[in-house]
Scaffold this motif. Structure first.
Motif, PDB file in Angstrom:
ATOM      1  N   LEU A 115      -3.418   9.558   1.956  1.00  0.00           N
ATOM      2  CA  LEU A 115      -3.151   8.751   0.763  1.00  0.00           C
ATOM      3  C   LEU A 115      -2.781   9.680  -0.381  1.00  0.00           C
ATOM      4  O   LEU A 115      -3.320  10.790  -0.498  1.00  0.00           O
ATOM      5  N   TYR A 122       0.863  -1.192   0.000  1.00  0.00           N
ATOM      6  CA  TYR A 122       0.000   0.000   0.000  1.00  0.00           C
ATOM      7  C   TYR A 122       0.896   1.238   0.000  1.00  0.00           C
ATOM      8  O   TYR A 122       0.928   2.025   0.936  1.00  0.00           O
ATOM      9  N   ARG A 164     -15.929   2.472  10.881  1.00  0.00           N
ATOM     10  CA  ARG A 164     -16.509   3.370   9.880  1.00  0.00           C
ATOM     11  C   ARG A 164     -15.413   4.355   9.493  1.00  0.00           C
ATOM     12  O   ARG A 164     -14.428   4.531  10.238  1.00  0.00           O
ATOM     13  N   PHE A 176      -7.739   6.337  13.553  1.00  0.00           N
ATOM     14  CA  PHE A 176      -6.614   6.455  12.612  1.00  0.00           C
ATOM     15  C   PHE A 176      -6.857   7.629  11.670  1.00  0.00           C
ATOM     16  O   PHE A 176      -7.986   7.823  11.210  1.00  0.00           O
ATOM     17  N   ALA A 197      -9.772  -2.398   2.202  1.00  0.00           N
ATOM     18  CA  ALA A 197      -8.789  -3.492   2.179  1.00  0.00           C
ATOM     19  C   ALA A 197      -7.788  -3.347   3.321  1.00  0.00           C
ATOM     20  O   ALA A 197      -7.553  -4.301   4.070  1.00  0.00           O
ATOM     21  N   LEU A 198      -7.233  -2.156   3.517  1.00  0.00           N
ATOM     22  CA  LEU A 198      -6.209  -2.045   4.576  1.00  0.00           C
ATOM     23  C   LEU A 198      -6.841  -2.112   5.973  1.00  0.00           C
ATOM     24  O   LEU A 198      -6.197  -2.556   6.922  1.00  0.00           O
ATOM     25  N   THR A 236      -4.177   8.114  -5.906  1.00  0.00           N
ATOM     26  CA  THR A 236      -4.712   6.813  -5.482  1.00  0.00           C
ATOM     27  C   THR A 236      -6.012   6.503  -6.217  1.00  0.00           C
ATOM     28  O   THR A 236      -6.914   7.337  -6.250  1.00  0.00           O
ATOM     29  N   TYR A 246     -12.625   5.104  12.359  1.00  0.00           N
ATOM     30  CA  TYR A 246     -13.054   4.951  13.751  1.00  0.00           C
ATOM     31  C   TYR A 246     -13.324   3.470  13.999  1.00  0.00           C
ATOM     32  O   TYR A 246     -14.171   2.888  13.310  1.00  0.00           O
ATOM     33  N   VAL A 296      -9.420   0.768  -1.381  1.00  0.00           N
ATOM     34  CA  VAL A 296      -8.119   0.700  -0.704  1.00  0.00           C
ATOM     35  C   VAL A 296      -8.329   0.780   0.817  1.00  0.00           C
ATOM     36  O   VAL A 296      -7.771  -0.006   1.577  1.00  0.00           O
ATOM     37  N   GLN A 339       0.605   3.861  -1.556  1.00  0.00           N
ATOM     38  CA  GLN A 339      -0.125   5.155  -1.636  1.00  0.00           C
ATOM     39  C   GLN A 339      -0.228   5.824  -0.261  1.00  0.00           C
ATOM     40  O   GLN A 339      -0.526   7.011  -0.168  1.00  0.00           O
ATOM     41  N   VAL A 340      -0.012   5.056   0.789  1.00  0.00           N
ATOM     42  CA  VAL A 340      -0.156   5.602   2.144  1.00  0.00           C
ATOM     43  C   VAL A 340       1.054   6.477   2.464  1.00  0.00           C
ATOM     44  O   VAL A 340       2.186   5.983   2.510  1.00  0.00           O
ATOM     45  N   GLU A 341       0.806   7.762   2.635  1.00  0.00           N
ATOM     46  CA  GLU A 341       1.921   8.699   2.849  1.00  0.00           C
ATOM     47  C   GLU A 341       2.161   8.972   4.330  1.00  0.00           C
ATOM     48  O   GLU A 341       3.260   9.280   4.767  1.00  0.00           O
ATOM     49  N   ASN A 342       1.093   8.896   5.137  1.00  0.00           N
ATOM     50  CA  ASN A 342       1.268   9.150   6.564  1.00  0.00           C
ATOM     51  C   ASN A 342       0.161   8.443   7.355  1.00  0.00           C
ATOM     52  O   ASN A 342      -0.964   8.301   6.868  1.00  0.00           O
ATOM     53  N   THR A 393      -1.502   8.278  11.393  1.00  0.00           N
ATOM     54  CA  THR A 393      -1.546   8.731  12.780  1.00  0.00           C
ATOM     55  C   THR A 393      -2.504   7.803  13.513  1.00  0.00           C
ATOM     56  O   THR A 393      -3.585   7.524  13.007  1.00  0.00           O
ATOM     57  N   MET A 394      -2.101   7.285  14.660  1.00  0.00           N
ATOM     58  CA  MET A 394      -3.005   6.437  15.446  1.00  0.00           C
ATOM     59  C   MET A 394      -3.322   7.143  16.751  1.00  0.00           C
ATOM     60  O   MET A 394      -2.431   7.708  17.404  1.00  0.00           O
ATOM     61  N   GLN A 401      -7.402  -5.942   6.376  1.00  0.00           N
ATOM     62  CA  GLN A 401      -6.181  -6.746   6.416  1.00  0.00           C
ATOM     63  C   GLN A 401      -5.241  -6.390   7.559  1.00  0.00           C
ATOM     64  O   GLN A 401      -4.378  -7.175   7.933  1.00  0.00           O
ATOM     65  N   LEU A 402      -5.375  -5.164   8.121  1.00  0.00           N
ATOM     66  CA  LEU A 402      -4.376  -4.789   9.149  1.00  0.00           C
ATOM     67  C   LEU A 402      -4.952  -4.024  10.336  1.00  0.00           C
ATOM     68  O   LEU A 402      -4.774  -4.396  11.485  1.00  0.00           O
ATOM     69  N   LEU A 403      -5.714  -2.969  10.048  1.00  0.00           N
ATOM     70  CA  LEU A 403      -6.052  -2.026  11.131  1.00  0.00           C
ATOM     71  C   LEU A 403      -7.160  -2.526  12.055  1.00  0.00           C
ATOM     72  O   LEU A 403      -7.264  -2.087  13.192  1.00  0.00           O
ATOM     73  N   LYS A 416     -10.232   9.309   7.743  1.00  0.00           N
ATOM     74  CA  LYS A 416     -10.402   9.175   9.194  1.00  0.00           C
ATOM     75  C   LYS A 416     -11.153   7.872   9.466  1.00  0.00           C
ATOM     76  O   LYS A 416     -12.240   7.671   8.918  1.00  0.00           O
ATOM     77  N   LEU A 463      -5.192   8.687   8.051  1.00  0.00           N
ATOM     78  CA  LEU A 463      -4.254   8.283   6.996  1.00  0.00           C
ATOM     79  C   LEU A 463      -4.237   9.349   5.908  1.00  0.00           C
ATOM     80  O   LEU A 463      -5.282   9.922   5.591  1.00  0.00           O
TER      81      LEU A 463
END
Lengths: 84, 84
Positions: free
Chosen positions: B47, A31, B75, B43, B60-61, B51, B7, B57, A33-36, A38-39, B64-66, B5, B45
Motif C-alpha cells: 500500500l 482502493y 488475520r 496475500f 475493508a478490502l 495511505t 492469511y 483499509v 492505494q494498493v500498489e501491488n 501477490t496471491m 469486500q473482496l479477498l 500479509k 499487498l
C-alpha cells in the motif's frame, strides 16, 4: 505437537495473473492505494510431537508435494506447541 | 510503503477437502507424522506510503473482496517499509 506454517508464492520472475486481476478489481473499488498484490498458498500442518528433524521433514514434503519448485518459492515457521 | 500479509483459512466448522486430500497424499508418501493439514490463501499487498488508517483499509478490502466471510476467517500483519 509441532505447528508448521508454510507460505508459498510465485518466484519474482513468474507472472502472477491472480495478483494482477485482484489489484485491478481493488482499483475499480477505489482502493487506489494498493500498489501491488501477490496471491499465494498458505498451509498449516500439525506434526506429531515425536517427529525427528522437523526442519528436514518440512523441506522434504514441500519439495515433494506442496510446492511447485520450478515456479514457486516458500518459507516456513515451526512452532512447538504443548498439548493441553 | 506498507507491506500487508494476509492469511485466510476456513473457519473451524467448515470441512477443508483440500487439506484432507493433502494429508492423505502425505500419508501415502510415508509422512505419517502429519496429523492435520489446513490449506488457505496467502496475500501480500503493498500500500502507498500516504495511505490513511491502513488497518481500516485492510479490513475493508478483506471483507469486500479477498475473504468469503461466511466460510473463511483471516488475520493480517502490517509492516511499514522504508523504500530504498
Amino acid at each position: 505437537m509441532y505447528l508448521v506454517k508454510i507460505y508459498v508464492t510465485y518466484k519474482p520472475s513468474i507472472l502472477d495473473p491472480k495478483g494482477e486481476s485482484i489489484k485491478a478489481a481493488l482499483h475499480r473499488m477505489d482502493y487506489s492505494q494498493v500498489e501491488n498484490v501477490t496471491m499465494g498458498k498458505y498451509f498449516e500442518l500439525q506434526l506429531a510431537a515425536d517427529t525427528k528433524d522437523v526442519d528436514a521433514v518440512v523441506k522434504a514434503l514441500c519439495d515433494q508435494l506442496l510446492v511447485n519448485v520450478n515456479m514457486e518459492t516458500y518459507r516456513y515457521e515451526i512452532e512447538e506447541v504443548e498439548m493441553a
